[in-house]
Design a protein around this motif. Sequence first.
Motif, PDB file in Angstrom:
ATOM      1  N   VAL A 236     -71.403 -11.900  14.128  1.00 55.49           N
ATOM      2  CA  VAL A 236     -71.587 -11.233  15.424  1.00 55.49           C
ATOM      3  C   VAL A 236     -71.600  -9.723  15.233  1.00 55.49           C
ATOM      4  O   VAL A 236     -72.455  -9.010  15.781  1.00 55.49           O
ATOM      5  CB  VAL A 236     -70.481 -11.653  16.413  1.00 55.49           C
ATOM      6  CG1 VAL A 236     -70.529 -10.792  17.678  1.00 55.49           C
ATOM      7  CG2 VAL A 236     -70.615 -13.134  16.776  1.00 55.49           C
ATOM      8  N   CYS A 237     -70.675  -9.221  14.424  1.00 58.60           N
ATOM      9  CA  CYS A 237     -70.618  -7.786  14.151  1.00 58.60           C
ATOM     10  C   CYS A 237     -71.927  -7.305  13.517  1.00 58.60           C
ATOM     11  O   CYS A 237     -72.486  -6.282  13.921  1.00 58.60           O
ATOM     12  CB  CYS A 237     -69.438  -7.486  13.233  1.00 58.60           C
ATOM     13  SG  CYS A 237     -69.213  -5.736  12.854  1.00 58.60           S
ATOM     14  N   ALA A 238     -72.431  -8.049  12.540  1.00 61.23           N
ATOM     15  CA  ALA A 238     -73.678  -7.653  11.874  1.00 61.23           C
ATOM     16  C   ALA A 238     -74.851  -7.656  12.848  1.00 61.23           C
ATOM     17  O   ALA A 238     -75.679  -6.730  12.851  1.00 61.23           O
ATOM     18  CB  ALA A 238     -73.958  -8.596  10.705  1.00 61.23           C
ATOM     19  N   ARG A 243     -78.476  -5.993  12.170  1.00 61.72           N
ATOM     20  CA  ARG A 243     -78.708  -6.508  10.822  1.00 61.72           C
ATOM     21  C   ARG A 243     -78.951  -8.014  10.881  1.00 61.72           C
ATOM     22  O   ARG A 243     -78.415  -8.712  11.750  1.00 61.72           O
ATOM     23  CB  ARG A 243     -77.515  -6.238   9.893  1.00 61.72           C
ATOM     24  CG  ARG A 243     -76.968  -4.820   9.922  1.00 61.72           C
ATOM     25  CD  ARG A 243     -78.030  -3.754   9.742  1.00 61.72           C
ATOM     26  NE  ARG A 243     -78.784  -3.929   8.499  1.00 61.72           N
ATOM     27  CZ  ARG A 243     -79.827  -3.189   8.173  1.00 61.72           C
ATOM     28  NH1 ARG A 243     -80.258  -2.245   9.008  1.00 61.72           N
ATOM     29  NH2 ARG A 243     -80.457  -3.376   7.032  1.00 61.72           N
ATOM     30  N   ASP A 244     -79.727  -8.518   9.948  1.00 58.99           N
ATOM     31  CA  ASP A 244     -79.946  -9.956   9.849  1.00 58.99           C
ATOM     32  C   ASP A 244     -79.244 -10.530   8.621  1.00 58.99           C
ATOM     33  O   ASP A 244     -79.556 -11.625   8.159  1.00 58.99           O
ATOM     34  CB  ASP A 244     -81.442 -10.299   9.809  1.00 58.99           C
ATOM     35  CG  ASP A 244     -82.172  -9.648   8.640  1.00 58.99           C
ATOM     36  OD1 ASP A 244     -81.504  -9.010   7.795  1.00 58.99           O
ATOM     37  OD2 ASP A 244     -83.409  -9.782   8.583  1.00 58.99           O
ATOM     38  N   GLU A 245     -78.276  -9.776   8.087  1.00 62.74           N
ATOM     39  CA  GLU A 245     -77.484 -10.210   6.942  1.00 62.74           C
ATOM     40  C   GLU A 245     -76.026  -9.821   7.137  1.00 62.74           C
ATOM     41  O   GLU A 245     -75.724  -8.761   7.694  1.00 62.74           O
ATOM     42  CB  GLU A 245     -77.968  -9.551   5.645  1.00 62.74           C
ATOM     43  CG  GLU A 245     -79.214 -10.127   5.032  1.00 62.74           C
ATOM     44  CD  GLU A 245     -79.521  -9.468   3.692  1.00 62.74           C
ATOM     45  OE1 GLU A 245     -79.798 -10.191   2.725  1.00 62.74           O
ATOM     46  OE2 GLU A 245     -79.451  -8.228   3.621  1.00 62.74           O
ATOM     47  N   LEU A 246     -75.139 -10.662   6.663  1.00 64.67           N
ATOM     48  CA  LEU A 246     -73.721 -10.342   6.533  1.00 64.67           C
ATOM     49  C   LEU A 246     -73.365 -10.511   5.065  1.00 64.67           C
ATOM     50  O   LEU A 246     -73.779 -11.478   4.430  1.00 64.67           O
ATOM     51  CB  LEU A 246     -72.869 -11.278   7.390  1.00 64.67           C
ATOM     52  CG  LEU A 246     -71.346 -11.184   7.190  1.00 64.67           C
ATOM     53  CD1 LEU A 246     -70.806  -9.849   7.721  1.00 64.67           C
ATOM     54  CD2 LEU A 246     -70.634 -12.354   7.862  1.00 64.67           C
ATOM     55  N   PHE A 247     -72.585  -9.564   4.525  1.00 64.45           N
ATOM     56  CA  PHE A 247     -72.226  -9.616   3.113  1.00 64.45           C
ATOM     57  C   PHE A 247     -70.779 -10.078   2.936  1.00 64.45           C
ATOM     58  O   PHE A 247     -69.910  -9.776   3.763  1.00 64.45           O
ATOM     59  CB  PHE A 247     -72.420  -8.248   2.463  1.00 64.45           C
ATOM     60  CG  PHE A 247     -73.864  -7.905   2.226  1.00 64.45           C
ATOM     61  CD1 PHE A 247     -74.446  -8.081   0.981  1.00 64.45           C
ATOM     62  CD2 PHE A 247     -74.650  -7.423   3.259  1.00 64.45           C
ATOM     63  CE1 PHE A 247     -75.778  -7.776   0.759  1.00 64.45           C
ATOM     64  CE2 PHE A 247     -75.996  -7.118   3.060  1.00 64.45           C
ATOM     65  CZ  PHE A 247     -76.562  -7.301   1.812  1.00 64.45           C
ATOM     66  N   SER A 291     -83.381 -16.606  15.334  1.00 68.46           N
ATOM     67  CA  SER A 291     -84.038 -15.821  14.276  1.00 68.46           C
ATOM     68  C   SER A 291     -83.258 -15.989  12.978  1.00 68.46           C
ATOM     69  O   SER A 291     -82.059 -16.301  12.994  1.00 68.46           O
ATOM     70  CB  SER A 291     -84.126 -14.338  14.661  1.00 68.46           C
ATOM     71  OG  SER A 291     -82.836 -13.812  14.902  1.00 68.46           O
ATOM     72  N   SER A 292     -83.919 -15.757  11.874  1.00 68.42           N
ATOM     73  CA  SER A 292     -83.308 -15.998  10.567  1.00 68.42           C
ATOM     74  C   SER A 292     -82.131 -15.051  10.314  1.00 68.42           C
ATOM     75  O   SER A 292     -82.238 -13.843  10.511  1.00 68.42           O
ATOM     76  CB  SER A 292     -84.363 -15.820   9.469  1.00 68.42           C
ATOM     77  OG  SER A 292     -83.782 -16.008   8.202  1.00 68.42           O
ATOM     78  N   PHE A 293     -81.015 -15.612   9.885  1.00 66.17           N
ATOM     79  CA  PHE A 293     -79.820 -14.832   9.563  1.00 66.17           C
ATOM     80  C   PHE A 293     -79.246 -15.383   8.269  1.00 66.17           C
ATOM     81  O   PHE A 293     -79.186 -16.598   8.067  1.00 66.17           O
ATOM     82  CB  PHE A 293     -78.785 -14.922  10.681  1.00 66.17           C
ATOM     83  CG  PHE A 293     -77.600 -14.019  10.485  1.00 66.17           C
ATOM     84  CD1 PHE A 293     -77.638 -12.699  10.903  1.00 66.17           C
ATOM     85  CD2 PHE A 293     -76.453 -14.484   9.857  1.00 66.17           C
ATOM     86  CE1 PHE A 293     -76.557 -11.846  10.709  1.00 66.17           C
ATOM     87  CE2 PHE A 293     -75.363 -13.652   9.652  1.00 66.17           C
ATOM     88  CZ  PHE A 293     -75.413 -12.331  10.081  1.00 66.17           C
ATOM     89  N   THR A 294     -78.797 -14.473   7.378  1.00 64.43           N
ATOM     90  CA  THR A 294     -78.309 -14.877   6.065  1.00 64.43           C
ATOM     91  C   THR A 294     -76.947 -14.247   5.786  1.00 64.43           C
ATOM     92  O   THR A 294     -76.752 -13.056   6.034  1.00 64.43           O
ATOM     93  CB  THR A 294     -79.284 -14.438   4.953  1.00 64.43           C
ATOM     94  OG1 THR A 294     -80.576 -14.976   5.229  1.00 64.43           O
ATOM     95  CG2 THR A 294     -78.814 -14.927   3.594  1.00 64.43           C
TER      96      THR A 294
END
Length: 469
Positions: A236-238, A243-247, A291-294
């Motif tokens: 949620v934060c990302a 952003r569409d990525e979380l690390f 939508s695509s999220f990684t």
Amino acid sequence: MQNIDYTYRFHSITEKQNRVEVVIHKTGEKRSFSVAANDCQFIDRPSTYLPTNLADLVDIATAVFAADHMATRRGEMQCSIEIILPVRNPDYYNQPHIVDILEDILYWYTADIWSFKFVLREGYGRSSESQPRLFVERAAADEVALWSGGLDSLAGICNRFSDKPSTRFILFGTGGDRTALGRQATIASLVNAYLGDNFLLMQVPLHLPYSGVYKIRDLNKICRSRGFVFLVLGSVCALLEGRDELFVYENGVGAINLNFSSAELGLDHTRSVHPKSLIKVSNLISEVTGSSFTIRNPFIFYTKAQMCEIFHRLPGSLRARIPLTVSCDREQRKPGRRLQCGRCSSCLLRHLALMASGIGDQTEYDNYPVQRHIPSNSHYWAMSQQVDTMRPLLIKEDAWDHLALEYPDTLPDLARELSASSGSDMSSTQRQIIGLYTKHISEWEYLQYGNKSTMLLYQNPNFAHKVVH
């Protein structure tokens, strides 16, 4: 579905304490407690509003966090948990395929049986969703990463900063423990002090009662769903940062967390940031947002020692703060006891990393990890057995085939998942997994036979009294 053990009926979750009614079906007892999700820091975001689908995800993560903590268990006993939760879009979340995704993820994390019923939320939303951003006061982050304040988190952000020094980072932390949240803030302040100002810590505290009917000793201390909660809230934060990525910053040995032996008992093999966990939660977020999220771990093929090598290139004053990070699975809270136990697998992996990387381990353990007589309840013996099992397999010409036969329920599926998610070919992924464990074994042998760790132990007056002569 098996008989339900617990039913949790939530009132609308806000940043203030709201009631949760519990039915314990085995005894017929009814209880209640309160829970809150303080996501007000999400107000400081580049996007204008907190979309309702993301606000609902915050509620779902909070409800899972609360239910898992409050469901008492004996040992490895499986629970069946029903959650009745008000959300803004109940028709969407009650769709069978969405419910199936949630229940599948939580079974993967906890081995418990979960079921969900969503009802329409009443009343006002939290301040995070009701207050629009009229003026953008800061630029969006380039990278959002989970932040536990542990050693992997610190080593991870140092490595990422070294690779991309102009990157704007948001470090995201959460939890219900004030001590852990305070530690996250303390370690983040060190990052800001020594690595520059392109860092922002964002936290969403989750509040549970630790008094009244529920005492701390009654809570589920394992709480295997915490990884799910952390990943969902971090996602949620990302998304709010565009952003569409979380690390995730986690060494590969700890993330994959293979069983030490086929007969082991009582060793908690968390799946918090297992590669399959990242893929499952990524799929959930992609489904909900359309939508695509990684969710990506750039250190999946690194050992913890390899991650820690970055500290050699950083100021000695920062290296001196490494003992402030905590890795322990069984944090000690009794008066007069050191915080980290020194016997669990996480403490041992921490010690291994700091010694094998040449940093040196000044952590204060309740029981120093490597000494002349290692306690029988130390995970050292199980970890040694795993190394002894893997060593002869990895030197064979067809190492992957032998390794996959040794871990048939884990490694073949893992290689397929990693290969598909990264777009790399299967043989390349297999070689990287082999390389990860080959390096891990060499580091473990250094710890066992290099004698340097033992020499440093006896030179350290803080731990001399722990050695049994």
